[in-house]
Design a protein around this motif. Structure first.
Motif, PDB file in Angstrom:
ATOM      1  N   ASP A 321      -8.035   4.364   0.268  1.00  0.00           N
ATOM      2  CA  ASP A 321      -9.490   4.207   0.232  1.00  0.00           C
ATOM      3  C   ASP A 321      -9.873   3.230   1.330  1.00  0.00           C
ATOM      4  O   ASP A 321      -9.210   2.198   1.491  1.00  0.00           O
ATOM      5  CB  ASP A 321      -9.940   3.608  -1.112  1.00  0.00           C
ATOM      6  N   LEU A 322     -10.936   3.508   2.032  1.00  0.00           N
ATOM      7  CA  LEU A 322     -11.355   2.601   3.096  1.00  0.00           C
ATOM      8  C   LEU A 322     -12.018   1.364   2.470  1.00  0.00           C
ATOM      9  O   LEU A 322     -12.959   1.499   1.688  1.00  0.00           O
ATOM     10  CB  LEU A 322     -12.337   3.325   4.024  1.00  0.00           C
ATOM     11  N   PRO A 323     -11.530   0.144   2.788  1.00  0.00           N
ATOM     12  CA  PRO A 323     -12.125  -1.052   2.181  1.00  0.00           C
ATOM     13  C   PRO A 323     -13.469  -1.406   2.829  1.00  0.00           C
ATOM     14  O   PRO A 323     -13.703  -1.082   3.985  1.00  0.00           O
ATOM     15  CB  PRO A 323     -11.092  -2.133   2.482  1.00  0.00           C
ATOM     16  N   LYS A 324     -14.323  -2.072   2.075  1.00  0.00           N
ATOM     17  CA  LYS A 324     -15.648  -2.458   2.584  1.00  0.00           C
ATOM     18  C   LYS A 324     -15.639  -3.821   3.293  1.00  0.00           C
ATOM     19  O   LYS A 324     -16.684  -4.316   3.715  1.00  0.00           O
ATOM     20  CB  LYS A 324     -16.655  -2.512   1.428  1.00  0.00           C
ATOM     21  N   GLY A 325     -14.469  -4.419   3.381  1.00  0.00           N
ATOM     22  CA  GLY A 325     -14.376  -5.718   4.035  1.00  0.00           C
ATOM     23  C   GLY A 325     -12.928  -6.158   4.092  1.00  0.00           C
ATOM     24  O   GLY A 325     -12.028  -5.369   3.781  1.00  0.00           O
ATOM     25  N   GLY A 326     -12.717  -7.409   4.487  1.00  0.00           N
ATOM     26  CA  GLY A 326     -11.354  -7.940   4.538  1.00  0.00           C
ATOM     27  C   GLY A 326     -10.578  -7.407   5.723  1.00  0.00           C
ATOM     28  O   GLY A 326     -11.158  -6.988   6.734  1.00  0.00           O
ATOM     29  N   PHE A 327      -9.269  -7.411   5.600  1.00  0.00           N
ATOM     30  CA  PHE A 327      -8.389  -7.101   6.723  1.00  0.00           C
ATOM     31  C   PHE A 327      -7.469  -5.896   6.487  1.00  0.00           C
ATOM     32  O   PHE A 327      -6.767  -5.486   7.404  1.00  0.00           O
ATOM     33  CB  PHE A 327      -7.473  -8.300   7.012  1.00  0.00           C
ATOM     34  N   PHE A 328      -7.447  -5.372   5.233  1.00  0.00           N
ATOM     35  CA  PHE A 328      -6.324  -4.492   4.903  1.00  0.00           C
ATOM     36  C   PHE A 328      -6.690  -3.079   4.484  1.00  0.00           C
ATOM     37  O   PHE A 328      -7.644  -2.866   3.739  1.00  0.00           O
ATOM     38  CB  PHE A 328      -5.508  -5.114   3.762  1.00  0.00           C
ATOM     39  N   ILE A 329      -5.907  -2.133   4.978  1.00  0.00           N
ATOM     40  CA  ILE A 329      -5.898  -0.783   4.413  1.00  0.00           C
ATOM     41  C   ILE A 329      -4.644  -0.688   3.554  1.00  0.00           C
ATOM     42  O   ILE A 329      -3.525  -0.961   4.014  1.00  0.00           O
ATOM     43  CB  ILE A 329      -5.906   0.286   5.526  1.00  0.00           C
ATOM     44  N   TRP A 330      -4.868  -0.371   2.289  1.00  0.00           N
ATOM     45  CA  TRP A 330      -3.775  -0.290   1.322  1.00  0.00           C
ATOM     46  C   TRP A 330      -3.416   1.184   1.164  1.00  0.00           C
ATOM     47  O   TRP A 330      -4.177   1.957   0.599  1.00  0.00           O
ATOM     48  CB  TRP A 330      -4.255  -0.900   0.005  1.00  0.00           C
ATOM     49  N   ALA A 331      -2.283   1.540   1.722  1.00  0.00           N
ATOM     50  CA  ALA A 331      -1.947   2.952   1.850  1.00  0.00           C
ATOM     51  C   ALA A 331      -0.799   3.363   0.932  1.00  0.00           C
ATOM     52  O   ALA A 331       0.054   2.547   0.583  1.00  0.00           O
ATOM     53  CB  ALA A 331      -1.563   3.245   3.300  1.00  0.00           C
ATOM     54  N   ARG A 332      -0.823   4.620   0.567  1.00  0.00           N
ATOM     55  CA  ARG A 332       0.290   5.187  -0.204  1.00  0.00           C
ATOM     56  C   ARG A 332       0.808   6.410   0.527  1.00  0.00           C
ATOM     57  O   ARG A 332       0.040   7.172   1.100  1.00  0.00           O
ATOM     58  CB  ARG A 332      -0.185   5.613  -1.590  1.00  0.00           C
ATOM     59  N   VAL A 333       2.111   6.547   0.511  1.00  0.00           N
ATOM     60  CA  VAL A 333       2.741   7.725   1.095  1.00  0.00           C
ATOM     61  C   VAL A 333       3.645   8.274  -0.013  1.00  0.00           C
ATOM     62  O   VAL A 333       4.789   7.821  -0.171  1.00  0.00           O
ATOM     63  CB  VAL A 333       3.575   7.354   2.346  1.00  0.00           C
ATOM     64  N   PRO A 334       3.143   9.215  -0.788  1.00  0.00           N
ATOM     65  CA  PRO A 334       3.813   9.577  -2.044  1.00  0.00           C
ATOM     66  C   PRO A 334       5.293   9.937  -1.907  1.00  0.00           C
ATOM     67  O   PRO A 334       6.077   9.635  -2.798  1.00  0.00           O
ATOM     68  CB  PRO A 334       2.990  10.779  -2.527  1.00  0.00           C
ATOM     69  N   TRP A 335       5.683  10.546  -0.796  1.00  0.00           N
ATOM     70  CA  TRP A 335       7.104  10.929  -0.670  1.00  0.00           C
ATOM     71  C   TRP A 335       8.014   9.747  -0.306  1.00  0.00           C
ATOM     72  O   TRP A 335       9.234   9.851  -0.356  1.00  0.00           O
ATOM     73  CB  TRP A 335       7.285  12.047   0.362  1.00  0.00           C
ATOM     74  N   LEU A 336       7.400   8.596   0.043  1.00  0.00           N
ATOM     75  CA  LEU A 336       8.194   7.448   0.501  1.00  0.00           C
ATOM     76  C   LEU A 336       8.875   6.769  -0.694  1.00  0.00           C
ATOM     77  O   LEU A 336       8.223   6.374  -1.642  1.00  0.00           O
ATOM     78  CB  LEU A 336       7.272   6.461   1.234  1.00  0.00           C
ATOM     79  N   LYS A 337      10.189   6.623  -0.602  1.00  0.00           N
ATOM     80  CA  LYS A 337      10.940   6.079  -1.741  1.00  0.00           C
ATOM     81  C   LYS A 337      11.260   4.594  -1.577  1.00  0.00           C
ATOM     82  O   LYS A 337      11.550   3.915  -2.549  1.00  0.00           O
ATOM     83  CB  LYS A 337      12.280   6.832  -1.899  1.00  0.00           C
ATOM     84  N   ASP A 338      11.288   4.110  -0.317  1.00  0.00           N
ATOM     85  CA  ASP A 338      11.686   2.716  -0.103  1.00  0.00           C
ATOM     86  C   ASP A 338      10.902   2.128   1.072  1.00  0.00           C
ATOM     87  O   ASP A 338      11.327   2.192   2.217  1.00  0.00           O
ATOM     88  CB  ASP A 338      13.199   2.634   0.161  1.00  0.00           C
ATOM     89  N   CYS A 339       9.755   1.556   0.745  1.00  0.00           N
ATOM     90  CA  CYS A 339       8.875   1.031   1.796  1.00  0.00           C
ATOM     91  C   CYS A 339       9.520  -0.120   2.571  1.00  0.00           C
ATOM     92  O   CYS A 339       9.190  -0.345   3.729  1.00  0.00           O
ATOM     93  CB  CYS A 339       7.526   0.620   1.212  1.00  0.00           C
ATOM     94  N   PHE A 340      10.437  -0.875   1.941  1.00  0.00           N
ATOM     95  CA  PHE A 340      11.119  -1.951   2.666  1.00  0.00           C
ATOM     96  C   PHE A 340      11.935  -1.360   3.808  1.00  0.00           C
ATOM     97  O   PHE A 340      11.870  -1.827   4.947  1.00  0.00           O
ATOM     98  CB  PHE A 340      12.048  -2.731   1.721  1.00  0.00           C
ATOM     99  N   ASP A 341      12.704  -0.344   3.465  1.00  0.00           N
ATOM    100  CA  ASP A 341      13.549   0.294   4.468  1.00  0.00           C
ATOM    101  C   ASP A 341      12.689   0.931   5.563  1.00  0.00           C
ATOM    102  O   ASP A 341      12.972   0.797   6.756  1.00  0.00           O
ATOM    103  CB  ASP A 341      14.418   1.350   3.764  1.00  0.00           C
ATOM    104  N   PHE A 342      11.608   1.569   5.150  1.00  0.00           N
ATOM    105  CA  PHE A 342      10.731   2.193   6.136  1.00  0.00           C
ATOM    106  C   PHE A 342      10.098   1.157   7.073  1.00  0.00           C
ATOM    107  O   PHE A 342       9.988   1.377   8.287  1.00  0.00           O
ATOM    108  CB  PHE A 342       9.621   3.016   5.463  1.00  0.00           C
ATOM    109  N   ALA A 343       9.677   0.015   6.508  1.00  0.00           N
ATOM    110  CA  ALA A 343       9.024  -1.014   7.336  1.00  0.00           C
ATOM    111  C   ALA A 343       9.964  -1.491   8.440  1.00  0.00           C
ATOM    112  O   ALA A 343       9.547  -1.700   9.580  1.00  0.00           O
ATOM    113  CB  ALA A 343       8.557  -2.178   6.461  1.00  0.00           C
ATOM    114  N   LYS A 344      11.243  -1.642   8.104  1.00  0.00           N
ATOM    115  CA  LYS A 344      12.208  -2.043   9.125  1.00  0.00           C
ATOM    116  C   LYS A 344      12.389  -0.934  10.168  1.00  0.00           C
ATOM    117  O   LYS A 344      12.409  -1.203  11.369  1.00  0.00           O
ATOM    118  CB  LYS A 344      13.561  -2.367   8.471  1.00  0.00           C
TER     119      LYS A 344
END
Lengths: 402, 402
Positions: A321-344
């Motif tokens: 969802d697009l936020p109305k302020g602040g700094f962050f887009i909070w995203a989901r990628v349903p097929w992603l199993k390990d966001c830590f590994d992906f971030a690296k």
């Protein structure tokens, strides 16, 4: 070292956000990591001037006898908040305590209130460094999920009926990381719950002045009036600069002197000359115009990143969802199993930095590992296209290798 | 507020030194209270310049990713201490953690090591704000008396044989308040005791560079070499200015990352631009000449106050040893039964501020209530005569009313 106590051996742990920031810097990646403003937006010239003026009085470089901070700045903050309808009229400068950024305020709250085993209710997801400050003192956590209007009341009632909660920690505007804004309606309901169940609300509000559309909601501390149910944490980090480390907390009158003693025990006082310079800066800046400029800049950045995420990342399954302020887009990628590994993977392989969303859950076991926090604050429109492309490519490649 | 924890409701209490400083300011008294340097001695022009230079890079006003402080300043401090023979060669910038003055360092040590009920050995008398930081975490205290050469070894052995001590807190040079300097000989004996009894030494050293005669003694941390028995606390408060809140702690390599995480949990980081400016200042100041000027100034002040105390206060029964450095004359007036009451009397009736010496004892019941701490740091020679006269008159009048 065998003499170390539980705080460092058991309760605190490395910060995922910091680790990602360092990794991004090391690999010279495009950064969607830090929740920090863009350095072109700092009023550096004015700060230089006001520091120069503050230093004309060398006495300001002595120990400052009030641990809570310089009187003129504390009064300015109280007046500013009152004019804005944020603070009850009965509050004044004596209720304001200056802090080394909001993290210091969180830590002081934790030290003042938490005994080992006490229960803190937090939003799910929430800011992990706040969890650090509370868990340092041995807090255990229960949580309430949020939707776009803030904490879900029915869930909150259920948790409160089953747990003796001492503090409720909440980020009220453009929550980190979810971007939600707690409505006045929900705040009123939660204040009722606070009275009924006897807990204190820690209202963390660093993003209030970064609203890009819509209207301000009333604050807990304003709505609570003289009920002494709320401690408010504010900060100039997002609207002036983080590096002045100038945060503030608003506490009820009956605990100001005890909180002042706690500040003294932890640090005597903060740099008074910097508080004097900040005060002068705040009096001299055209705040309305400055905030409008910030909103314009970050709105443009949000929209640019949004456009390129739509083009490149959404086709890979990303939703948000697009936020109305602040700094962050909070995203989901349903097929992603390990966001830590992906971030690296994303930093190392495609030189784009994101923060793994699972770091924002108080309970590691039930954390949603398909989430990512994307900060648009430091990404100008001309970089956003490249950021979107790199992220889209990272997702596509990661999915293949998966 | 019923939700407050033990730290604020039971363990901490108001600071006597701060209360006296505020009282003195309110009554416009001559101040022999604060352990703070004289503001004419601050290198303000140079600081203004180096801040201006630091701010040319707006990025320095962002969050600094290392909670422990900026690398260049930490390396400078390690090198400086090594050149001075204070630090083992195996130490480097990675062992240095920047703090918001030494009080922040004391607090971090307390938070890292103290569990409620742990025993801290302190000097008797000692700096009360250190006691605050330790008691905040639930420490109990045992103490060792000092003579002019530091802690009395036999007494220390007795206390150690009867108590399981975790930390020994000591101010090694021109101790606050007694003025004593721990000799190298005593330090070696105490390091042996630390190995035998398994405790850690917290070496607090803010006054090292304010030596007016005689030669430097070796440090605990230098003498211990790689034994990991010592945490050293240093500060630029006394030699640059307290208001930059720039202290540092030196910790063994095996705990640097854990201490960094603790700093992050309490405050994320300190103002990096101020550390950058301090680093530039330290590189550009002629340190040897600056320290010589400080020593000359404070030696002259010490001698002036001494002269007038001899003339006016000693005839009223006051005794003391003249310290070889630091800021304090530690005085006894044997007939004085309540130094707290006298300190108030002296401000209100004769407009001269002193700190009641009984505030410096860990055990309030056995505190010597005939003691006073007199700081000469902020009293130029032309004021010293008046200070001596007022103090002599206050003693004479108080004795009469007694």
């Amino acid at each position: 070292m065998s003499l170390l106590g539980k705080r460092v051996t058991e309760r605190i742990k490395p910060s995922v956000i910091t680790e990602m920031m360092i990794l991004v810097k090391k690999h010279k990646a495009i950064s969607l990591t830090a929740g920090e403003p863009s350095s072109e937006m700092y009023p550096v010239d004015l700060l230089r001037e006001t520091i120069e003026r503050a230093l004309r009085d060398p006495g300001i470089l002595s120990y400052y006898p009030l641990s809570t901070g310089i009187t003129e700045l504390r009064e300015w903050i109280a007046e500013w908040m009152k004019e804005d309808g944020l603070l009850p009229q009965s509050y004044g400068g004596e209720n304001v305590i200056m802090t080394n950024g909001s993290q210091d305020g969180l830590n002081l709250v934790s030290e003042a209130f938490i005994e080992p085993g006490d229960t803190v209710l937090v939003e799910n997801p929430t800011y992990p460094e706040a969890l650090l400050a509370f868990s340092k003192e041995g807090a255990r956590f229960v949580s309430v999920p949020v939707d776009k209007d803030g904490p879900i009341i029915e869930e909150m009632e259920r948790v409160l009926s089953q747990n003796k909660v001492k503090l409720f920690y909440t980020i009220v505007n453009f929550q980190n990381p979810s971007g939600c804004v707690t409505t006045e309606e929900r705040k009123k309901r939660i204040l009722e719950l606070a009275s009924r169940y006897g807990f204190l609300i820690i209202e963390d509000d660093p993003y209030r002045y970064l609203r890009y559309e819509g209207k301000h909601e009333g604050s807990y501390i304003g709505l609570a009036q003289d009920e002494d149910r709320v401690i408010y944490l504010g900060s100039f980090s997002k609207i002036i600069a983080p590096g002045i480390r100038c945060g503030y907390m608003i506490v009820p009158s009956k605990i100001t002197s005890q909180m002042g003693e706690l500040v003294l025990a932890t640090k005597l006082s903060l740099p008074a000359f910097l508080q004097r310079a900040t005060w002068e800066l705040l009096r001299n800046i055209d705040m309305k115009a400055h905030l409008a400029k910030l909103a314009d800049t970050y709105r443009t950045r949000r929209d640019a990143l949004h456009r390129f995420l739509q083009g490149k990342a959404v086709p890979q399954g990303m939703t948000y969802d697009l936020p109305k302020g602040g700094f962050f887009i909070w995203a989901r990628v349903p097929w992603l199993k390990d966001c830590f590994d992906f971030a690296k993977f994303a930093v190392l392989e495609e030189k784009v930095g994101v923060v793994p969303g699972a770091a924002f859950y108080p309970d590691v076991l039930t954390a949603d590992r398909s989430t990512l926090r994307l900060s648009f604050a430091k990404v100008p429109p001309e970089t956003a296209e490249e950021a979107g492309e790199r992220l889209g490519r990272a997702l596509a490649r990661y999915k293949e290798t998966g």
